[in-house]
Design a protein around this motif. Structure first.
Motif, short mmCIF file in Angstrom:
data_model
loop_
_atom_site.label_atom_id
_atom_site.label_comp_id
_atom_site.label_asym_id
_atom_site.label_seq_id
_atom_site.Cartn_x
_atom_site.Cartn_y
_atom_site.Cartn_z
N PRO A 76 18.30 9.24 14.36
CA PRO A 76 19.00 9.29 15.66
C PRO A 76 18.54 8.20 16.61
O PRO A 76 19.36 7.57 17.27
CB PRO A 76 18.65 10.68 16.19
CG PRO A 76 18.33 11.48 14.98
CD PRO A 76 17.69 10.53 14.01
N GLU A 77 17.23 7.96 16.69
CA GLU A 77 16.73 6.92 17.58
C GLU A 77 17.21 5.54 17.13
O GLU A 77 17.67 4.73 17.93
CB GLU A 77 15.20 6.97 17.62
CG GLU A 77 14.53 5.85 18.41
CD GLU A 77 14.88 5.84 19.88
OE1 GLU A 77 15.21 6.89 20.43
OE2 GLU A 77 14.85 4.73 20.49
N SER A 80 20.83 5.22 17.95
CA SER A 80 21.01 5.09 19.41
C SER A 80 20.66 3.67 19.85
O SER A 80 21.33 3.09 20.70
CB SER A 80 20.11 6.07 20.15
OG SER A 80 20.41 7.38 19.75
N GLU A 81 19.57 3.13 19.26
CA GLU A 81 19.18 1.77 19.64
C GLU A 81 20.25 0.76 19.25
O GLU A 81 20.58 -0.15 20.01
CB GLU A 81 17.83 1.41 18.97
CG GLU A 81 16.68 2.10 19.65
CD GLU A 81 15.33 1.76 19.04
OE1 GLU A 81 15.27 0.85 18.19
OE2 GLU A 81 14.35 2.42 19.41
N MET A 83 23.36 1.31 19.02
CA MET A 83 24.50 1.48 19.94
C MET A 83 24.21 0.82 21.28
O MET A 83 25.07 0.16 21.85
CB MET A 83 24.80 2.96 20.14
CG MET A 83 25.45 3.58 18.93
SD MET A 83 25.66 5.33 19.10
CE MET A 83 26.61 5.65 17.61
N LEU A 84 22.98 1.02 21.79
CA LEU A 84 22.62 0.42 23.08
C LEU A 84 22.65 -1.10 23.01
O LEU A 84 23.00 -1.78 23.96
CB LEU A 84 21.22 0.86 23.49
CG LEU A 84 21.11 2.00 24.49
CD1 LEU A 84 19.70 2.09 25.01
CD2 LEU A 84 22.07 1.82 25.65
N SER A 97 23.09 17.31 14.86
CA SER A 97 22.47 17.35 16.19
C SER A 97 23.01 16.24 17.10
O SER A 97 22.92 16.34 18.31
CB SER A 97 20.96 17.20 16.05
OG SER A 97 20.67 15.98 15.37
N GLU A 98 23.55 15.18 16.51
CA GLU A 98 24.03 14.05 17.29
C GLU A 98 25.55 14.07 17.50
O GLU A 98 26.08 13.33 18.32
CB GLU A 98 23.70 12.71 16.59
CG GLU A 98 22.27 12.58 16.13
CD GLU A 98 21.30 12.64 17.27
OE1 GLU A 98 21.44 11.80 18.17
OE2 GLU A 98 20.45 13.54 17.29
#
Lengths: 430, 446
Positions: A76-77, A80-81, A83-84, A97-98
């Motif tokens: 997930p991290e 997310s990174e 995507m950012l 969960s995401e």
């Protein structure tokens, strides 16, 4: 002055337009290492490598790239990174969960238009339960790639010792209670029971099997006071009471002193096959049956799926959709999933096929054949999926903590559940 | 002329507003880019995504695009300011482009900062000259400014909020960042208000200047009118005096020549009457003398008339005089005038020459003054019968559909009639005068 500005603008435009150009189309796939089902697997990548090879053959000039070695916990991290950074992968595995958060952020493509437009795509080929797990907020935002139903582990050796037949396919709460009552006993004569009926069976398992609905689909309202739920909790509490305050642990179970335990299909396949079969549950014969049914429900259990989605910001959505389709609805690739991962295929035609049957049969130790494609199909068809709203996990944890407390106290269940109802509703309102 | 205070204020505030907009938009994009790097450094991406509502598409490209957008806005401003002749379409096109670029920058920043629109509208307002456009422009400005506000758009769309990026930092840093961000946002609005004040002051000043100029013009007009009246009075007086002088001269001439001669003739005739019975021979002699006297009188009359001829004809022959007049007119008016004469020698009696000269002069004047002709053709030829001279003057001017006979035309007509000639006026792709003048070819009086 004007000339400087003109040159500045020109340079910026050049950078924006041409610096990012590449010769071949690269499709990025995001996946994590290991299994989604918390079991060990030998190699995470043969299925995906095969799929990529097939895809690249069918689409010359296209390369599919993935980053290997990302553990599930870090995924997930990592995602997310990406995507950012503005480098969202085109196609990605989506953890439960995401899922809702990614949809809320608008990062996942709504697949409904693609499914409608694509003539080759047949939603009927999927198990509906599996397909529904990619359905959220009124849209299909992901397609299932693997699916895993939950089953009931049966210690056949123990039941044989006690002269109890293995329960029928449509056994009930009462049947289970009956068997548990019979097997719970003190075998070494120290006055304390050391053989138990069931381990890890939670009120949630019972609630699903008794047809209780705890949350609305959108996660706005909860219902913890239904007759079905109350019955299920009373049932689990009564099973718990059989243990006479003795704590049943994994060790007790592993040593063959417990008759039943809920188990995922992934764990079943892992511990039934080489090399993991020599690590666990080796001292007794075991197999799996469906979950018991409550008076208000059916032999229903939880069905989990691993979903794959497309980035809404992908620049190659056509290709991404083609690749997603290949992963989830290509029979050849799905058969590979059956072969290399401990999960079941999301396609009925694959899970029920002769080939899949042969793969399962290889794992059986030659005794009684309990599990086959038709059985798995039935469990999946009857299965229930977890609600997908964002705060589900926390809401259930809150309720779980409160309900477990009730097991140790002797309070009025109806009143206690009303209090829990209020607490959980307050939580999800926030 | 030095620039007015309002214009200076307006230009300064515009410059300040541009700088503030650039700093705010670019620092917002840069801040998001840097903060993203910071989030990635401490692996807080997942936590951040659970707070934010949306994710920007590529933070570095956002910085570059915002910078490009702001530079383009500066470029269009330079184009508007530096054009040598103010052309409406250039202003309209650059302002339209500004509006689109403004929206583009706002969208890049996910509607977190829409101060760029203030810059665009400050520019639009400083170019609106007609009051009736103001309500529409102001309405458009308010609608687009409010409509692109974060609070408005975030109701309908998922947007990232710069506040979420600020909240990534420790609370002590957050305080400064929030303060700086709010300060820049407010500063944009303050500068915009300053621009509006500048525009209003500028307009007031221009209005005052216009009023002053108008007053001066009115005054000058009044003076001019008075001077004109005076002048026309003087002219009238002068004309009257000239007329009186001319009358006196003609009276004197008639008295000196005709009076003298006629008196002599009358006396001679009386003598003839007295002698007629007694001596016809003497009568004959007397009559011969009378004939001589009358011829002398005629020559005196002719001489007197000569005194009234145009100057050119006094010194030159008719053809040279016409050519000189044509050359003069050509030079003075720039009109193309061709003169063709198919009669070998233009030598007629003075009255005939006068008429021909005056007709040509009058016609050229008419063609230029009323017909606005650029080309005039003059033709003199001998008519069908030898006794007639044909004179035609035609032009390519606008002619006149309803001819109102003025002095010029009437004089031509009268002069021709005096010689028993005929004149016609026609509209034929211009104006055309045709005169047939009977000439006393070779008649001698002397």
């Amino acid at each position: 002055m004007a000339l400087c500005l003109l040159i500045g603008c020109g340079a910026l435009l050049w950078i924006l337009l041409f610096a990012g150009r590449k010769q071949e189309t690269v499709l990025e796939f995001a996946m994590f290492n290991g299994s989604n089902w918390d079991v060990a697997i030998q190699d995470s990548y043969p299925v995906i490598d095969d799929a990529i090879r097939k895809f690249e053959e069918e689409h010359p000039g296209v390369r599919v790239r993935y980053v290997s070695g990302i553990p599930k916990g870090d995924y997930p991290e990592w995602l997310s990174e990406r995507m950012l950074m503005g480098k969202t992968p085109d196609v990605m595995m989506v953890l439960d969960s995401e899922f809702s958060r990614l949809v809320e952020l608008g990062m996942l493509e709504d697949l409904d238009p693609w499914m409608e437009m694509d003539q080759d795509f047949d939603p009927e080929a999927y198990y509906e339960t599996a397909l529904m797990s990619g359905h959220i907020m009124g849209g299909q935002y992901a397609l299932p790639m693997e699916t895993v139903p939950y089953l009931m582990f049966v210690n056949k050796t123990l039941l044989n010792q006690e002269n109890i037949p293995i329960p029928e396919e449509d056994y009930t709460f009462a049947d289970l209670y009956d068997i548990c009552r019979k097997v719970t006993k003190d075998t070494d004569g120290d006055g304390i029971p050391d053989q138990f009926g069931i381990y890890k069976y939670s009120w949630l398992d019972a609630a699903w099997a008794n047809g209780a609905v705890m949350f609305s689909d959108d996660g706005r309202t909860c219902n913890f006071t239904s007759t079905q739920l109350l019955y299920a909790i009373r049932f689990v509490k009564s099973l718990d009471a059989l243990n006479q305050n003795q704590r049943v642990t994994q060790e007790t179970f592993d040593s063959g002193k417990v008759a039943f335990m809920p188990l995922s299909f992934a764990e079943y396949r892992t511990y039934k096959s080489y090399p993991y079969k020599i690590k666990k549950y080796t001292s007794f014969q075991w197999d799996c049956i469906s979950m018991p049914k409550g008076p208000y429900g059916d032999n229903v259990s939880l069905v989990d799926s691993l979903n794959v989605g497309i980035s809404s910001r992908s620049r190659h959505k056509e290709l991404a959709w083609e690749f997603l389709k290949l992963l989830t609805s290509d029979e050849e690739i799905q058969m590979k999933i059956f072969e290399y991962t401990p999960a079941a295929s999301v396609l009925r035609s694959v899970t029920e096929s002769q080939e899949a049957e042969a793969i399962i049969r290889e794992t059986l130790d030659g005794t009684e054949k309990m599990i086959d494609g038709a059985f798995i199909s039935k469990v999946i068809d009857n299965g229930r999926i977890k609600p997908k709203f964002a705060s589900y996990q926390e809401a259930v944890q809150l309720a779980d903590g409160e309900i477990l407390k009730l097991f140790d106290e002797d309070t009025d269940l109806d009143n206690a559940m009303r209090l829990i109802q209020r607490k959980v509703q307050n939580f999800i309102d926030k | 002329m030095t620039k007015a205070v309002g214009e200076k204020l307006n230009n300064r505030m515009l410059f300040l507003l541009y700088i503030v907009c650039c700093v705010t938009a670019m620092s917002a994009a840069g801040f998001i880019w840097l903060t993203t790097g910071y989030i990635l450094d401490y692996h807080g991406a997942r936590e951040f995504l659970s707070v934010t509502e949306s994710i920007p598409r590529g933070t570095l490209s956002c910085v570059l695009q915002v910078t490009a957008g702001m530079l383009l806005l500066g470029l269009t401003y330079q184009i508007r300011v530096n054009q040598t002749r103010e052309q409406d379409w250039v202003i309209l096109a650059t302002l339209g482009m500004d509006f689109l670029i403004g929206l583009w920058v706002i969208m890049l920043l996910d509607f977190n900062y829409n101060g760029v629109l203030l810059w665009v509208f400050a520019n639009i307002l400083s170019y609106v000259r007609k009051n009736r456009y103001w309500p529409a422009i102001i309405a458009l400005g308010i609608i687009s400014y409010v409509g692109t506000g974060y609070e408005m758009v975030s109701v309908r769309m998922r947007l990232f909020n710069i506040d979420d990026y600020i909240q990534v930092y420790s609370s002590s840093v957050q305080t400064y960042l929030f303060a700086a961000w709010n300060f820049l946002e407010i500063l944009s609005i303050v500068c915009f208000v300053g621009c509006c004040l500048g525009i209003i002051a500028n307009r007031e000043e221009k209005l005052e200047q216009t009023n002053e100029l108008y007053r001066q013009l009115a005054e000058a007009n009044e003076n001019l009118k008075l001077a004109n009246e005076e002048l026309s009075e003087i002219m009238e007086e002068k004309a009257k005096m000239a007329e009186v002088r001319e009358r006196n001269r003609i009276a004197r001439e008639i008295h000196d020549t005709m009076g003298h001669t006629l008196t002599g003739i009358a006396a001679g005739i009386d003598a003839c009457i007295a002698l007629s019975d007694s001596s016809p021979e003497l009568v004959k002699q007397q009559l011969k003398i009378l004939s001589d006297v009358s011829r002398k009188g005629l020559s005196d009359v002719r001489h007197s008339v000569n005194e009234l001829r145009p100057d050119s004809l006094e010194h030159l022959n008719l053809e040279a005089a016409i050519r000189q007049m044509v050359d003069n007119m050509k030079q003075v008016s720039g009109t193309k005038i061709s003169f063709i004469c198919q009669v070998p020698v233009l030598k007629f009696d003075e009255d005939e020459e006068n008429v021909i000269y005056r007709i040509i002069q009058e016609s050229i004047t008419n063609s230029i003054r009323h017909g606005h002709a650029s080309e005039i053709r003059i033709l003199i030829e001998r008519g069908q019968w030898d006794s007639v001279l044909h004179l035609s003057i035609s032009d390519n001017g606008k002619g006149c559909e309803h001819m109102k006979e003025g002095f010029g035309i009437r004089h031509i007509r009268e002069r021709v009639r005096m010689l028993n000639g005929e004149v016609t006026f026609t509209n034929d792709n211009g104006f055309r005068v045709d005169a047939e003048i009977p000439i006393r070819w070779g008649e001698e009086y002397d």
